[in-house]
Design an enzyme around this catalytic site. Sequence first.
Site, mmCIF file in Angstrom:
data_model
loop_
_atom_site.group_PDB
_atom_site.id
_atom_site.type_symbol
_atom_site.label_atom_id
_atom_site.label_comp_id
_atom_site.label_asym_id
_atom_site.label_seq_id
_atom_site.Cartn_x
_atom_site.Cartn_y
_atom_site.Cartn_z
ATOM 1 N N LYS A 31 66.783 -6.190 36.393
ATOM 2 C CA LYS A 31 66.482 -7.524 35.892
ATOM 3 C C LYS A 31 66.932 -7.717 34.451
ATOM 4 C CE LYS A 31 61.704 -6.468 34.802
ATOM 5 N NZ LYS A 31 61.500 -6.667 33.377
ATOM 6 N N THR A 32 66.803 -6.676 33.642
ATOM 7 C CA THR A 32 67.241 -6.812 32.257
ATOM 8 C C THR A 32 68.759 -6.997 32.219
ATOM 9 O OG1 THR A 32 65.470 -5.303 31.678
ATOM 10 C CG2 THR A 32 67.033 -5.814 29.959
ATOM 11 N N ASP A 216 60.992 -13.161 30.484
ATOM 12 C CA ASP A 216 60.849 -11.889 31.191
ATOM 13 C C ASP A 216 59.364 -11.649 31.469
ATOM 14 O OD1 ASP A 216 61.525 -9.538 32.323
ATOM 15 O OD2 ASP A 216 62.178 -8.538 30.487
ATOM 16 N N GLU A 217 59.057 -10.822 32.448
ATOM 17 C CA GLU A 217 57.659 -10.451 32.756
ATOM 18 C C GLU A 217 56.779 -11.687 32.949
ATOM 19 O OE1 GLU A 217 57.193 -7.319 33.208
ATOM 20 O OE2 GLU A 217 58.387 -6.149 31.807
ATOM 21 N N GLN A 247 53.761 -5.561 38.950
ATOM 22 C CA GLN A 247 53.705 -5.038 37.593
ATOM 23 C C GLN A 247 52.863 -5.907 36.663
ATOM 24 O OE1 GLN A 247 57.358 -3.142 35.991
ATOM 25 N NE2 GLN A 247 58.334 -3.891 37.864
ATOM 26 N N ARG A 586 58.967 4.247 35.827
ATOM 27 C CA ARG A 586 59.766 4.424 34.601
ATOM 28 C C ARG A 586 60.728 5.584 34.739
ATOM 29 N NH1 ARG A 586 59.920 -0.001 33.593
ATOM 30 N NH2 ARG A 586 58.784 -0.180 35.543
#
Length: 693
Positions: A31-32, A216-217, A247, A586
Amino acid sequence: MKLDNLNEMQKKAVLKTDGPLLILAGAGSGKTKVLTTKVAYLIEKGVEPSSIVAITFTNKAAKEMKERIYKLVGIEAYNIQISTFHSFGLKIIKENYNLLGYEKNFTILDSDDTLSVIKKIMKRMNIDVKTLNPRYVKNSISSAKNELITPKEYEKYISVEYEKIISKIYEQYQKELVKNNALDFDDLLTLPIKLFNEYPSVLKVYQERYKYILIDEYQDTNKAQYILSKMISAKNKNICVVGDNDQSVYSFRGANYKNILNFEKDYQNAETILLEQNYRSTKTILNAANSVIKNNQFRKDKNLWSNNEVGQKVIYHRAYDERNEADYVISEIRKRLKEGITESEIAVIYRTNAQSRVLEEEFLKSGLPYKIVGSFFFYNRKEIKDLISYLKVIYNEKDDVNLERIINVPKRGIGTKTISNLVSKATLENISLYEAITSGKELEFKKLIDELKTDSETSTLTELIDLILDKSGIKKELEQEKSLEADIRLENLEEFKSITKNFEENEGLVSLEDFLNEISLVSDIEEHKDNKDRITLMTMHAVKGLEFDVVFVVGMEEGIFPHANSSFDKQELEEERRLCYVAITRAKKILYLTNAKRRMLYGKDSINPPSRFINEIDDSLIDSDSNEPLKKIDKSDMINTIPIEFQIGEVIIQDKYGEGIVVGLDDTFITIAFNYPIGTKKFLKNHKSIKKK
DNA sequence: CCATAATTCTTTTTT
DNA sequence: AGAATTATGG
């Protein structure tokens, strides 16, 4: 623009530049990459960099995104507004402080300052802190603000006596902030909204300035953030949000994952794109993450898959105590370093900041290069806080909270009585403490501040700090003490100076204003000037959005993770599980899960069973090197052996929430209604935390 | 009236 | 364990 390194869905997400877009992106699905490529693509298409705003959740993530966009578009990246919601809000406030009734030199109060303000108000109102916990009041006010509930509106919702008092405090609190020419964190979100509501023409300016907004998020946005983004995007509707419900880990801050679900309703013709291929982790790690998260009931199942290799098993290690656990981590890190993995590709992550202490001590002994990210450890030290208070008061003399903090630092014979007299006078005349000072030892202090104010106009930041330490006598007092503790404090102050010096070297001349803003919003400013590779130590919350080859998740114990305070409530427990999902995902190649048989917690020795999350991972995915078999949670840890029968209507005592009434019973659960503000909670029927009255 | 000693209280996550 | 508050001593 080359897009060959993107998959079909990612490409689609990049190319859809106009109109509302929702990207549901699983962990590690790029996504980034999509966001950064999209920004680069916009610029290539001719969009002005300054008309793009990209919002992230942590400062760390903002920094990371800036760097990645810089790599794609170069120097123009600096003209893009990339920041957290709070920094973005601050920018808007700074451009319109006069319309909001603030003076230019307003300061931002941190959480401790906020609590002091509340305590002060409660004292003034004669409210006993034993009947109403100031911390609770603070949280209530903060929640209200993030839900955009004003003191007036708060009054409408009152149903219990408690709330009435809180609403009164809330009202006073807001007034007090304005009087101090100070803002709290929540104001950074609510004031821009207030501004836009009151001045539609100003809103229009921002709508025209920021034609493209990316968030984002998105699952972590609360009401205030949600409204703010909606307002700004209302004209052009070029809003792209990225999120993953699995998340969502900030509900304690008022985050509402439903903002994602409602996106399509809120924005007509919104397009939704799913990113379901994980590029980050090995199949084993992804499977481990999936086997944990599937235990969540309130969750939409999704199909996150990976083409990566299977990789090696998750390594589980149970140490004797927390020190052994840290030593184990260090020895394993040495092993990996020998294999050629660099320090920057290794992270040690934990649930609570307190856990970093032992880790840091052992890392320090080991000589391995490390960095603790987001640790307010340093900034929370008394001497540092005092120094910052001096800076804040020099900048904004109306900041009563910080003035009161340092009026007798170092000791200059101004005691509680003098201060309380001063406070009364200031309250009576409706002036600041600074203005209320006219005589006595206090006047000396006032003169000191005035002198430093003058100094601040002619010296650099680091020079000013030196002047503060000298002229205030802080340095002298510590030097004369000649104790180890005083020496450490002096060293810390020196270190702080090297941070500001470093900051000035990187950014050029730094104004007091910029520095204070930076330090208020960013919990840790880059401490290391060498660009040495370092092992990262950080909390699970802070690590969100990042990735590492090797990840150690430490403290995998019931009570720590899931945290004791979160293991009663079903919703909260599910949030802990999502946090576990975040932690596991992660890792790119190697994942370690460790815990300790015994551990010092809050000053006493405690023995915790392994985290239930370890049991939720399929045994086939785990390689345990400990002697004991992978142990399932001992049910006796959680449930009384002798079942106690409760009846509806019965009054019980619960360890965390106190007295409550049983309002519901079934085979497995017991529902208990507690007094305001707790409300009804559901527990396992025989949970040991519930006792008969 | 201030400084220090003794005692009590509270323990998550971030901006 | 550590901070915050309250009791005691100078």
